[in-house]
Write a protein that holds these residues in place. Structure first.
Motif, PDB file in Angstrom:
ATOM      1  N   ILE A  80       0.837  -1.204   0.000  1.00 33.89           N
ATOM      2  CA  ILE A  80       0.000   0.000   0.000  1.00 33.89           C
ATOM      3  C   ILE A  80       0.871   1.253   0.000  1.00 33.89           C
ATOM      4  N   ILE A  81       1.901   1.272   0.867  1.00 33.82           N
ATOM      5  CA  ILE A  81       2.792   2.439   0.938  1.00 33.82           C
ATOM      6  C   ILE A  81       3.534   2.623  -0.384  1.00 33.82           C
ATOM      7  N   GLY A  82       4.015   1.523  -0.947  1.00 35.14           N
ATOM      8  CA  GLY A  82       4.747   1.612  -2.207  1.00 35.14           C
ATOM      9  C   GLY A  82       3.900   2.162  -3.327  1.00 35.14           C
ATOM     10  N   ARG A  83       2.683   1.677  -3.453  1.00 29.59           N
ATOM     11  CA  ARG A  83       1.807   2.175  -4.518  1.00 29.59           C
ATOM     12  C   ARG A  83       1.389   3.622  -4.279  1.00 29.59           C
ATOM     13  N   LEU A  84       1.258   4.008  -3.011  1.00 31.88           N
ATOM     14  CA  LEU A  84       0.939   5.400  -2.709  1.00 31.88           C
ATOM     15  C   LEU A  84       2.074   6.320  -3.132  1.00 31.88           C
ATOM     16  N   LEU A  85       3.307   5.929  -2.820  1.00 29.13           N
ATOM     17  CA  LEU A  85       4.464   6.729  -3.234  1.00 29.13           C
ATOM     18  C   LEU A  85       4.563   6.793  -4.757  1.00 29.13           C
ATOM     19  N   GLU A  86       4.275   5.687  -5.398  1.00 28.26           N
ATOM     20  CA  GLU A  86       4.298   5.665  -6.855  1.00 28.26           C
ATOM     21  C   GLU A  86       3.244   6.613  -7.419  1.00 28.26           C
ATOM     22  N   ARG A  87       2.044   6.621  -6.820  1.00 26.56           N
ATOM     23  CA  ARG A  87       0.973   7.514  -7.270  1.00 26.56           C
ATOM     24  C   ARG A  87       1.330   8.970  -7.040  1.00 26.56           C
ATOM     25  N   LEU A  88       2.164   9.238  -6.042  1.00 24.80           N
ATOM     26  CA  LEU A  88       2.574  10.609  -5.741  1.00 24.80           C
ATOM     27  C   LEU A  88       3.796  11.048  -6.558  1.00 24.80           C
ATOM     28  N   GLY A  89       4.177  10.242  -7.549  1.00 21.11           N
ATOM     29  CA  GLY A  89       5.232  10.658  -8.469  1.00 21.11           C
ATOM     30  C   GLY A  89       6.637  10.280  -8.065  1.00 21.11           C
ATOM     31  N   PHE A  90       6.796   9.422  -7.060  1.00 20.41           N
ATOM     32  CA  PHE A  90       8.133   9.095  -6.568  1.00 20.41           C
ATOM     33  C   PHE A  90       8.964   8.384  -7.641  1.00 20.41           C
ATOM     34  N   THR A  91       8.357   7.448  -8.348  1.00 21.30           N
ATOM     35  CA  THR A  91       9.092   6.702  -9.370  1.00 21.30           C
ATOM     36  C   THR A  91       9.539   7.606 -10.503  1.00 21.30           C
ATOM     37  N   ASP A  92       8.640   8.460 -10.987  1.00 23.41           N
ATOM     38  CA  ASP A  92       9.013   9.374 -12.065  1.00 23.41           C
ATOM     39  C   ASP A  92      10.076  10.369 -11.617  1.00 23.41           C
ATOM     40  N   ALA A  93      10.031  10.779 -10.343  1.00 22.34           N
ATOM     41  CA  ALA A  93      11.056  11.687  -9.828  1.00 22.34           C
ATOM     42  C   ALA A  93      12.427  11.016  -9.856  1.00 22.34           C
ATOM     43  N   VAL A 205      22.531   7.486 -25.602  1.00 21.07           N
ATOM     44  CA  VAL A 205      21.553   8.047 -26.535  1.00 21.07           C
ATOM     45  C   VAL A 205      20.629   8.980 -25.760  1.00 21.07           C
ATOM     46  N   ASP A 206      19.961   9.847 -26.493  1.00 21.73           N
ATOM     47  CA  ASP A 206      18.973  10.737 -25.897  1.00 21.73           C
ATOM     48  C   ASP A 206      17.583  10.179 -26.171  1.00 21.73           C
ATOM     49  N   LEU A 207      16.860   9.890 -25.101  1.00 26.87           N
ATOM     50  CA  LEU A 207      15.480   9.450 -25.260  1.00 26.87           C
ATOM     51  C   LEU A 207      14.594  10.678 -25.408  1.00 26.87           C
ATOM     52  N   LEU A 208      13.888  10.755 -26.527  1.00 31.12           N
ATOM     53  CA  LEU A 208      13.068  11.930 -26.783  1.00 31.12           C
ATOM     54  C   LEU A 208      11.908  12.039 -25.804  1.00 31.12           C
ATOM     55  N   ALA A 209      11.371  10.912 -25.385  1.00 32.59           N
ATOM     56  CA  ALA A 209      10.231  10.927 -24.461  1.00 32.59           C
ATOM     57  C   ALA A 209      10.457   9.861 -23.397  1.00 32.59           C
ATOM     58  N   ALA A 210      10.717  10.298 -22.191  1.00 38.79           N
ATOM     59  CA  ALA A 210      10.900   9.357 -21.092  1.00 38.79           C
ATOM     60  C   ALA A 210       9.547   8.757 -20.710  1.00 38.79           C
ATOM     61  N   PRO A 211       9.497   7.474 -20.405  1.00 42.28           N
ATOM     62  CA  PRO A 211       8.217   6.853 -20.026  1.00 42.28           C
ATOM     63  C   PRO A 211       7.697   7.412 -18.715  1.00 42.28           C
ATOM     64  N   ARG A 212       6.394   7.420 -18.577  1.00 42.49           N
ATOM     65  CA  ARG A 212       5.753   7.926 -17.355  1.00 42.49           C
ATOM     66  C   ARG A 212       5.191   6.763 -16.567  1.00 42.49           C
ATOM     67  N   PHE A 213       5.480   6.715 -15.258  1.00 38.26           N
ATOM     68  CA  PHE A 213       5.087   5.583 -14.427  1.00 38.26           C
ATOM     69  C   PHE A 213       4.076   5.946 -13.348  1.00 38.26           C
ATOM     70  N   THR A 214       3.736   7.213 -13.223  1.00 41.26           N
ATOM     71  CA  THR A 214       2.746   7.610 -12.229  1.00 41.26           C
ATOM     72  C   THR A 214       1.345   7.299 -12.756  1.00 41.26           C
ATOM     73  N   PRO A 215       0.586   6.421 -12.101  1.00 41.25           N
ATOM     74  CA  PRO A 215      -0.752   6.061 -12.600  1.00 41.25           C
ATOM     75  C   PRO A 215      -1.730   7.222 -12.452  1.00 41.25           C
ATOM     76  N   ASN A 216      -2.767   7.216 -13.274  1.00 39.96           N
ATOM     77  CA  ASN A 216      -3.779   8.274 -13.233  1.00 39.96           C
ATOM     78  C   ASN A 216      -4.986   7.907 -12.375  1.00 39.96           C
ATOM     79  N   ILE A 217      -5.013   6.709 -11.829  1.00 46.53           N
ATOM     80  CA  ILE A 217      -6.165   6.251 -11.060  1.00 46.53           C
ATOM     81  C   ILE A 217      -6.356   7.110  -9.813  1.00 46.53           C
TER      82      ILE A 217
END
Length: 368
Positions: A80-93, A205-217
Motif C-alpha cells: 500500500i505504501i509503495g503504490r501510494l508513493l508511486e501515485r505521488l510521483g516518486f518513481t518518475d522523480a 543516446v537521448d530518449l526523446l520521451a521518457a516513459p511515465r510511471f505515475t498512474p492516473n487512477i
C-alpha cells in the motif's frame, strides 16, 4: 420395418504392432512405487513420520509468521505504501534523477528503468514493463544484461525494505547512510562498472520521451487495489514459495541431510559478516521472512551482522527467483535468452554479496 435396414458399424480391431517401451519417467515411477510398497511393509511409520516432519516445519512459518504474524501484515502494508508513493510521483522523480546519470556514464538511459521501478519491490512487473521499453529505446543486448544485473541489486519486496529499516533502527545503525549507499549507490556504480569491465557494447543516446510511471487512477481506488495486490502477493506468491522450500527442508531434515548442509552454509555466511539464520532464509526461502526475523532480534545482534543481512536481503533473492522467475520473464519480453538473463542475474547477486561484505566490515564501524 418398412423395408428399412439397420446396419451396425463394425469395429475392426487390428493387432498391436508391438508393446510400447517403458519411458524413463515410467521407470522412475515404478521404482518409487516399489520403494513405497517396501517402506509400507517393513517401516510403516516412515512415510507418516516424514509427512509429520514436513507439516511441523511448514506450519509455524506459513501460519504463525505470514498468516497471523507481523510479517504477513507488513507485506500488505508495504505494498500500500509503495503504490501510494508511486501515485505521488516518486518513481518518475527518480527517473528524472537517474536517467541523466546514465547518459553521463555513457549507457542507454533506459538501462536504469527496471532498477528504479523495482525500488518498490515488484521484480516481475519490472521485467515485463522494462523489457519492451529497452527494446523500443534501442538498447543493445549488453545494455539489457546491465539492466538485469543492476535490477537484482534492489529488493524484490518493498516489505523487505521496510522491515530492514526497522532492523537497522533497532541495531542502532545510521539508516540514512546504509540506505543511501546500499540501495541507491548500486544504481550508479553497477552500470558504470559493468559497462567498463564486462558488458562493453554500450552507447549513450537521448530518449526523446521518457516513459511515465505515475498512474492516473484516483487515490481511493488505488489504495484499495494496492491492498488487494498486497494480499495476492502474500497468498499467491510468498506463501506458496515459502511452503515449497520449507517442505523440501523438512524432507531433508527427516532423512538427516539438512543439518550438515545448513551448518556449512551458516558458517560461510558468518565468515562474510552476515547473520547466518537470516542470510540463509534470504538465499533459499524469502528475504521478507529473513528481515521479519532479523528485526525481531536486531537489538541483540552485532550491528555489522544486521547491516550485512539487510544488504544481502535487499536483492533479487531467493535463488528460486534468480534461476526461475527472472530468466523466464525477461526471456519473454527482451532480446535476451534465458541463459543470458540467468548469467547477468547471477553476476548481479555476486556483486550484491560483495557489497554486503564490504559494507558490513568497513562501513558499520563508521555509522553506529
Amino acid at each position: 420395418m418398412d423395408n428399412k435396414t439397420i446396419e451396425i458399424d463394425k469395429v475392426v480391431h487390428s493387432p498391436p504392432a508391438g508393446r510400447r517401451p517403458l519411458e524413463r519417467i515410467e521407470v522412475v515411477g515404478l521404482s518409487l512405487l516399489a520403494l513405497a510398497m517396501l517402506t509400507l511393509f517393513f517401516f510403516p511409520a516412515t512415510l507418516s513420520g516424514a509427512f509429520d516432519t514436513v507439516l511441523n516445519k511448514v506450519k509455524p512459518v506459513v501460519v504463525d509468521v505470514f498468516l497471523t504474524g507481523q510479517v504477513g501484515v507488513a507485506v500488505i502494508i508495504s505494498v500500500i505504501i509503495g503504490r501510494l508513493l508511486e501515485r505521488l510521483g516518486f518513481t518518475d522523480a527518480m527517473m528524472r534523477v537517474f536517467m541523466p546519470a546514465m547518459r553521463a556514464i555513457g549507457v542507454n538511459p533506459a538501462v536504469i528503468i527496471p532498477s528504479v521501478y523495482n525500488i518498490f519491490g515488484d521484480i516481475n512487473a519490472a521485467g515485463r514493463i522494462a523489457g519492451p521499453l529497452l527494446r523500443q529505446a534501442g538498447a543493445t543486448k549488453d545494455e539489457q544484461k546491465i539492466a538485469v544485473a543492476t535490477m537484482v541489486q534492489s529488493q524484490q519486496s518493498f516489505s523487505t525494505f521496510m522491515l530492514g529499516m526497522m532492523a537497522l533502527t533497532f541495531a542502532g545503525v545510521n539508516v540514512f547512510a546504509v540506505v543511501l549507499i546500499a540501495i541507491f549507490g548500486p544504481l550508479l556504480l553497477s552500470p558504470w562498472l559493468l559497462s567498463r569491465l564486462v558488458y562493453r557494447n554500450v552507447r549513450s543516446v537521448d530518449l526523446l520521451a521518457a516513459p511515465r510511471f505515475t498512474p492516473n487512477i484516483d487515490f481511493a481506488p488505488m489504495l484499495f487495489k494496492a491492498a488487494r495486490e498486497g494480499v495476492e502477493l502474500l497468498l499467491l506468491i510468498l506463501i506458496p514459495a515459502v511452503a515449497l522450500v520449507f517442505c523440501v527442508i523438512g524432507l531433508l531434515e527427516h532423512i538427516g541431510l539438512w543439518l550438515p548442509i545448513s551448518a556449512v552454509l551458516e558458517r560461510g555466511l558468518l565468515a562474510l559478516n552476515i547473520h547466518p539464520e537470516t542470510g540463509l532464509l534470504a538465499i533459499l526461502v524469502s528475504p521478507t521472512l529473513a528481515m521479519g526475523k532479523l528485526q525481531a532480534m536486531a537489538s541483540t545482534l552485532d550491528p555489522s551482522l544486521v547491516v550485512g543481512s539487510f544488504v544481502l536481503a535487499s536483492s533479487g533473492l531467493p535463488l528460486s527467483a534468480v534461476f526461475g522467475q527472472i530468466p523466464v520473464v525477461w526471456a519473454e519480453c527482451s532480446d535476451l535468452n534465458e541463459k543470458e538473463v540467468m548469467t547477468a542475474a547471477v553476476l548481479g547477486i555476486v556483486m550484491r554479496l560483495l557489497t554486503a561484505v564490504v559494507l558490513a566490515v568497513f562501513l558499520t564501524p563508521l555509522i553506529i
